[in-house]
Design an enzyme around this catalytic site. Structure first.
Site, PDB file in Angstrom:
ATOM      1  N   ASN A  19       0.819  -1.061   0.011  1.00 42.69           N
ATOM      2  CA  ASN A  19       0.145   0.238   0.095  1.00 42.69           C
ATOM      3  C   ASN A  19       0.914   1.296   0.037  1.00 42.69           C
ATOM      4  O   ASN A  19       2.095   1.183   0.135  1.00 42.69           O
ATOM      5  CB  ASN A  19      -1.027  -0.036   1.230  1.00 42.69           C
ATOM      6  CG  ASN A  19      -0.408   0.095   2.420  1.00 42.69           C
ATOM      7  OD1 ASN A  19       0.622   1.325   2.597  1.00 42.69           O
ATOM      8  ND2 ASN A  19      -0.436  -0.712   3.677  1.00 42.69           N
ATOM      9  N   ASN A  68      -7.914  -7.771   9.841  1.00 43.55           N
ATOM     10  CA  ASN A  68      -8.030  -8.107   8.597  1.00 43.55           C
ATOM     11  C   ASN A  68      -7.757  -9.996   8.794  1.00 43.55           C
ATOM     12  O   ASN A  68      -7.846 -10.461   7.732  1.00 43.55           O
ATOM     13  CB  ASN A  68      -6.749  -8.109   7.696  1.00 43.55           C
ATOM     14  CG  ASN A  68      -6.783  -6.439   7.382  1.00 43.55           C
ATOM     15  OD1 ASN A  68      -5.880  -5.815   7.727  1.00 43.55           O
ATOM     16  ND2 ASN A  68      -7.711  -5.950   6.837  1.00 43.55           N
ATOM     17  N   ARG A  87       0.333 -11.500   2.424  1.00 41.41           N
ATOM     18  CA  ARG A  87      -0.452 -11.739   3.806  1.00 41.41           C
ATOM     19  C   ARG A  87      -1.070 -13.051   3.742  1.00 41.41           C
ATOM     20  O   ARG A  87      -1.826 -13.340   4.719  1.00 41.41           O
ATOM     21  CB  ARG A  87      -1.488 -10.651   4.012  1.00 41.41           C
ATOM     22  CG  ARG A  87      -0.727  -9.304   4.006  1.00 41.41           C
ATOM     23  CD  ARG A  87      -1.630  -8.150   4.778  1.00 41.41           C
ATOM     24  NE  ARG A  87      -2.062  -8.647   6.081  1.00 41.41           N
ATOM     25  CZ  ARG A  87      -2.825  -7.966   7.003  1.00 41.41           C
ATOM     26  NH1 ARG A  87      -3.413  -6.772   6.501  1.00 41.41           N
ATOM     27  NH2 ARG A  87      -3.046  -8.190   8.112  1.00 41.41           N
ATOM     28  N   ARG A 134      -8.634  -3.906  -2.128  1.00 43.34           N
ATOM     29  CA  ARG A 134      -8.411  -5.084  -1.477  1.00 43.34           C
ATOM     30  C   ARG A 134      -9.581  -6.329  -1.459  1.00 43.34           C
ATOM     31  O   ARG A 134      -9.395  -7.169  -2.224  1.00 43.34           O
ATOM     32  CB  ARG A 134      -8.117  -5.020   0.103  1.00 43.34           C
ATOM     33  CG  ARG A 134      -6.822  -4.245   0.540  1.00 43.34           C
ATOM     34  CD  ARG A 134      -5.639  -4.800  -0.208  1.00 43.34           C
ATOM     35  NE  ARG A 134      -4.418  -4.086   0.093  1.00 43.34           N
ATOM     36  CZ  ARG A 134      -3.587  -4.225   1.163  1.00 43.34           C
ATOM     37  NH1 ARG A 134      -4.015  -5.066   2.250  1.00 43.34           N
ATOM     38  NH2 ARG A 134      -2.677  -3.554   1.264  1.00 43.34           N
ATOM     39  N   HIS A 163      -8.793   0.508   2.943  1.00 42.43           N
ATOM     40  CA  HIS A 163      -9.559  -0.578   3.630  1.00 42.43           C
ATOM     41  C   HIS A 163     -10.800   0.471   3.842  1.00 42.43           C
ATOM     42  O   HIS A 163     -10.618   1.521   4.369  1.00 42.43           O
ATOM     43  CB  HIS A 163      -9.028  -1.237   4.834  1.00 42.43           C
ATOM     44  CG  HIS A 163      -8.237  -2.404   4.700  1.00 42.43           C
ATOM     45  ND1 HIS A 163      -7.075  -2.608   5.030  1.00 42.43           N
ATOM     46  CD2 HIS A 163      -8.588  -3.258   3.681  1.00 42.43           C
ATOM     47  CE1 HIS A 163      -6.747  -3.886   4.764  1.00 42.43           C
ATOM     48  NE2 HIS A 163      -7.385  -4.359   3.781  1.00 42.43           N
ATOM     49  N   ASP A 165     -12.145   0.612   7.067  1.00 42.01           N
ATOM     50  CA  ASP A 165     -11.656   1.218   8.296  1.00 42.01           C
ATOM     51  C   ASP A 165     -10.756   2.301   8.291  1.00 42.01           C
ATOM     52  O   ASP A 165     -10.380   2.748   9.546  1.00 42.01           O
ATOM     53  CB  ASP A 165     -11.350  -0.033   9.355  1.00 42.01           C
ATOM     54  CG  ASP A 165     -10.084  -0.721   8.958  1.00 42.01           C
ATOM     55  OD1 ASP A 165      -9.452  -0.309   7.998  1.00 42.01           O
ATOM     56  OD2 ASP A 165      -9.577  -1.672   9.606  1.00 42.01           O
ATOM     57  N   ALA A 251       3.061   1.212   8.128  1.00 40.15           N
ATOM     58  CA  ALA A 251       2.618   0.072   7.538  1.00 40.15           C
ATOM     59  C   ALA A 251       1.091   0.360   6.654  1.00 40.15           C
ATOM     60  O   ALA A 251       0.582  -0.599   6.254  1.00 40.15           O
ATOM     61  CB  ALA A 251       2.552  -1.355   8.172  1.00 40.15           C
ATOM     62  N   CYS A 257      -7.197  -1.100  13.063  1.00 43.31           N
ATOM     63  CA  CYS A 257      -6.706  -2.362  12.093  1.00 43.31           C
ATOM     64  C   CYS A 257      -5.940  -3.253  13.277  1.00 43.31           C
ATOM     65  O   CYS A 257      -5.703  -4.404  12.669  1.00 43.31           O
ATOM     66  CB  CYS A 257      -5.465  -1.797  11.045  1.00 43.31           C
ATOM     67  SG  CYS A 257      -5.952  -0.371   9.985  1.00 43.31           S
TER      68      CYS A 257
HETATM   69  N1  ARG Z   1       0.205  -3.497   5.859  1.00 42.76           N
HETATM   70  C1  ARG Z   1      -1.092  -3.957   6.010  1.00 42.76           C
HETATM   71  C2  ARG Z   1      -1.669  -4.186   4.658  1.00 42.76           C
HETATM   72  O1  ARG Z   1      -1.556  -3.380   3.799  1.00 42.76           O
HETATM   73  C3  ARG Z   1      -1.752  -2.970   6.723  1.00 42.76           C
HETATM   74  C4  ARG Z   1      -3.328  -3.534   7.194  1.00 42.76           C
HETATM   75  C5  ARG Z   1      -4.293  -2.377   7.775  1.00 42.76           C
HETATM   76  N2  ARG Z   1      -5.239  -2.776   8.162  1.00 42.76           N
HETATM   77  C6  ARG Z   1      -6.513  -2.276   7.923  1.00 42.76           C
HETATM   78  N3  ARG Z   1      -7.724  -3.042   8.555  1.00 42.76           N
HETATM   79  N4  ARG Z   1      -6.739  -1.346   7.629  1.00 42.76           N
HETATM   80  O2  ARG Z   1      -2.376  -5.058   4.430  1.00 42.76           O
END
Ligand code: ARG
Length: 266
Positions: A19, A68, A87, A134, A163, A165, A251, A257
């Protein structure tokens, strides 16, 4: 009492870039990340909730972002199908943990990307679901069929808010906090139609991940850097707990998150 799932940041780091926030060159400071996560843990511990911990796994640096892991409703747990291979290895660990804790695991078809509570948040009885960066829009129908609830699909348009959230947070009294520019116009209209009162976050405050808040009754845990939002929330009768989250924002994540509700709804 609300139950939450967190994962200690023992193997956390910026090891890939999936991201726009992530830069391997910049990295995250491990000791500071530990400190910030512990502060989140301690803050949540003082609220009316029970915290569960899933064991972190080597080579899965983003496993700290338990939002997630999947989506939990009642005793059902729908594991995520991560879009990024980096992931995907988290999914079996989360599913195993949830199964061991008595949840019924409901897998989505493999070809539908879905990133759990990161992209699926209830506002009253409606499940708001984000898509494009995503989760796939097609996953929303599958989730709606599994849960038998009304799902509203919202297209996300800004890659920094990839995302749901990161740009939307519902509050208990039919109110929601949001950053409208992160949504395509139809989604903006759908939110306006379904939410009684909307609190808009300024762009500079949204950049501090202030929509990414954990709400437990009248307490809101969010990252620091959003004085206007905090003032508005206080006027609405909420207690705000502002935390430094710099190492996780690197991140692309912050308080919410790092937290999954078990369940998000009964
Ligand atoms: N580095 C993670 C990703 O890109 C961060 C996830 C953040 N999570 C969230 N629920 N927004 O997947």
């Amino acid at each position: 009492m609300r139950e939450l799932l967190l994962c200690p940041p023992d193997f956390y780091g910026i090891e890939y870039e999936i991201n726009p926030w992530m830069s391997r060159a910049r990295g995250a400071e491990a000791a500071l990340a530990q400190k910030q996560w512990k502060e989140l843990y301690a803050t949540l511990s003082k609220l009316d909730c029970k915290i569960h911990l899933v064991a972190p796994q080597p080579k899965l640096p983003d496993m700290v972002f338990t939002a997630n892991a999947g989506l939990t409703v009642g005793r059902k747990f729908i594991p995520s199908n991560f879009r990024h291979q980096e992931r995907a290895g988290e999914a079996p660990h989360f599913a195993k943990w949830m199964e061991e804790h008595g949840y019924e695991i409901r897998w989505l078809p493999d070809d539908l990307y879905f990133e759990g509570e990161g992209d699926a948040l209830f506002g009253d009885d409606v499940l708001f679901c984000g898509y494009k960066f995503r989760s796939d829009i097609q996953s929303h129908r599958a989730v709606a069929d599994m849960l038998g609830c009304l799902v509203i699909s919202l297209e996300l348009v800004d890659p920094r808010f990839y995302h749901l959230d990161t740009c939307f947070c519902s509050l208990p009294d039919g109110t929601a906090v949001w950053f409208p520019a992160a949504f395509e116009e139809y989604g903006q209209r759908a939110i306006r139609e379904h939410v009684t009162e909307l609190i808009e976050v300024l762009p500079e405050e949204a950049m501090h991940f202030s929509c990414n808040a954990v709400v437990i009754e009248r307490d809101i845990v969010l990252s620091e850097g959003a004085p206007k939002l905090v003032a508005t929330l206080r006027d609405h009768g909420y207690r705000c707990h502002q935390l430094p989250m710099s190492e996780f924002i690197k991140a692309g994540g912050a308080c919410k998150c790092l937290t999954m509700f078990m369940p998000q709804r009964q």
